[in-house]
Design a protein around this motif. Structure first.
Motif, short mmCIF file in Angstrom:
data_model
loop_
_atom_site.label_atom_id
_atom_site.label_comp_id
_atom_site.label_asym_id
_atom_site.label_seq_id
_atom_site.Cartn_x
_atom_site.Cartn_y
_atom_site.Cartn_z
N PHE A 154 0.83 -1.20 0.00
CA PHE A 154 0.00 0.00 0.00
C PHE A 154 0.87 1.25 0.00
CE2 PHE A 154 -3.19 -2.94 1.84
CZ PHE A 154 -4.24 -2.68 0.97
N ALA A 155 0.42 2.27 -0.72
CA ALA A 155 1.14 3.55 -0.75
C ALA A 155 0.22 4.65 -1.22
CB ALA A 155 2.36 3.46 -1.66
N ILE A 156 0.46 5.86 -0.70
CA ILE A 156 -0.20 7.06 -1.21
C ILE A 156 0.84 8.16 -1.27
CG2 ILE A 156 -2.47 6.47 -0.26
CD1 ILE A 156 -1.89 8.64 1.92
N GLY A 157 0.53 9.20 -2.03
CA GLY A 157 1.38 10.37 -2.10
C GLY A 157 0.66 11.60 -1.60
N ILE A 158 1.43 12.55 -1.08
CA ILE A 158 0.90 13.84 -0.63
C ILE A 158 1.74 14.93 -1.27
CG2 ILE A 158 0.50 15.36 1.35
CD1 ILE A 158 0.17 12.89 3.08
#
Length: 222
Positions: free
Chosen positions: A76-80
């Motif tokens: 899992f990964a997200i960017g900001i």
């Protein structure tokens, strides 16, 4: 399970393909394809070094290449990113947020990365950025351009590594002892894959890996 719970879908930056990265953190000459190759090498190297790390938040992610590379590993990964002109590409999930300010929802992950972004943050906002990074994960992969790179690509706060280390130390985060060997190994892998190309993050400035250190009295508590 999503890393960013309770955040409306409308807050996500729109997704589209881009051929050349044009966000404020990128040199114009770095193509999406080249950046993604380096991101895949970096993600694999990070996963091999810390096999228990499954979730990642990339702060200042711009196009989201590292996010996409981490997702490709089945994690899992997200960017900001705070800049609406940082073009997301290849379907990386990116949220538009200013990570120097208190966040309405703080994503929690095993590792947070913040690479070649802090030098774009005003000195007055640096403490807020470091605080948010430490709230997100017990492991922080961090790099910020030193004074040598002042004035390049919007760099407004170029500091020597000890300046940042002191801010992390106040919050109980200290340099991981194996970081120098880790960085040299990463450099060799990227150079082998791309023939000494311009490495636009994680090596172009002094990278640091910070780990949260639990006080001895906390470790011994029942």
């Amino acid at each position: 399970m999503p890393l960013y719970q309770g955040v409306p879908e409308a807050h996500r930056v729109g997704i589209h393909e881009c051929l050349v990265s044009q966000g404020p953190h990128y040199p114009m000459s770095v193509s999406t394809a080249e950046a993604l190759i380096e991101a895949r090498i970096h993600a694999a190297h990070l996963a091999d070094t810390f096999p228990d790390v499954k979730t990642l938040v990339d702060v200042g992610c711009a196009g989201g290449h590292l996010v996409l590379a981490w997702l490709e590993l089945g994690r899992f990964a997200i960017g900001i990113d705070a800049h609406p002109d940082a073009p997301p590409c290849l379907g990386a999930p990116i949220f538009l947020r200013d990570a120097t300010l208190p966040l309405d929802a703080v994503p929690r992950a095993d590792v947070v990365t913040c690479l070649d972004m802090p030098e774009h943050v005003p000195e007055s906002s640096a403490d807020g950025l470091v605080l948010n990074l430490t709230l997100m994960a017990p492991l922080v992969l961090f790099s910020a351009a030193p004074p040598l790179y002042a004035g390049a690509h919007g760099h407004i706060n170029c500091q020597e590594p000890p300046w940042w280390e002191e801010k992390f130390a106040r919050l109980g985060y200290h340099p991981w002892p194996g970081q120098d060997e880790w960085k040299w190994s990463l450099k060799e892998k990227i150079e082998a894959a791309q023939g000494c190309s311009y490495i636009w993050w994680a090596w172009s400035s002094p990278a640091r890996i910070f780990k949260k250190v639990v006080a001895e009295r906390q470790r011994s508590a029942p």
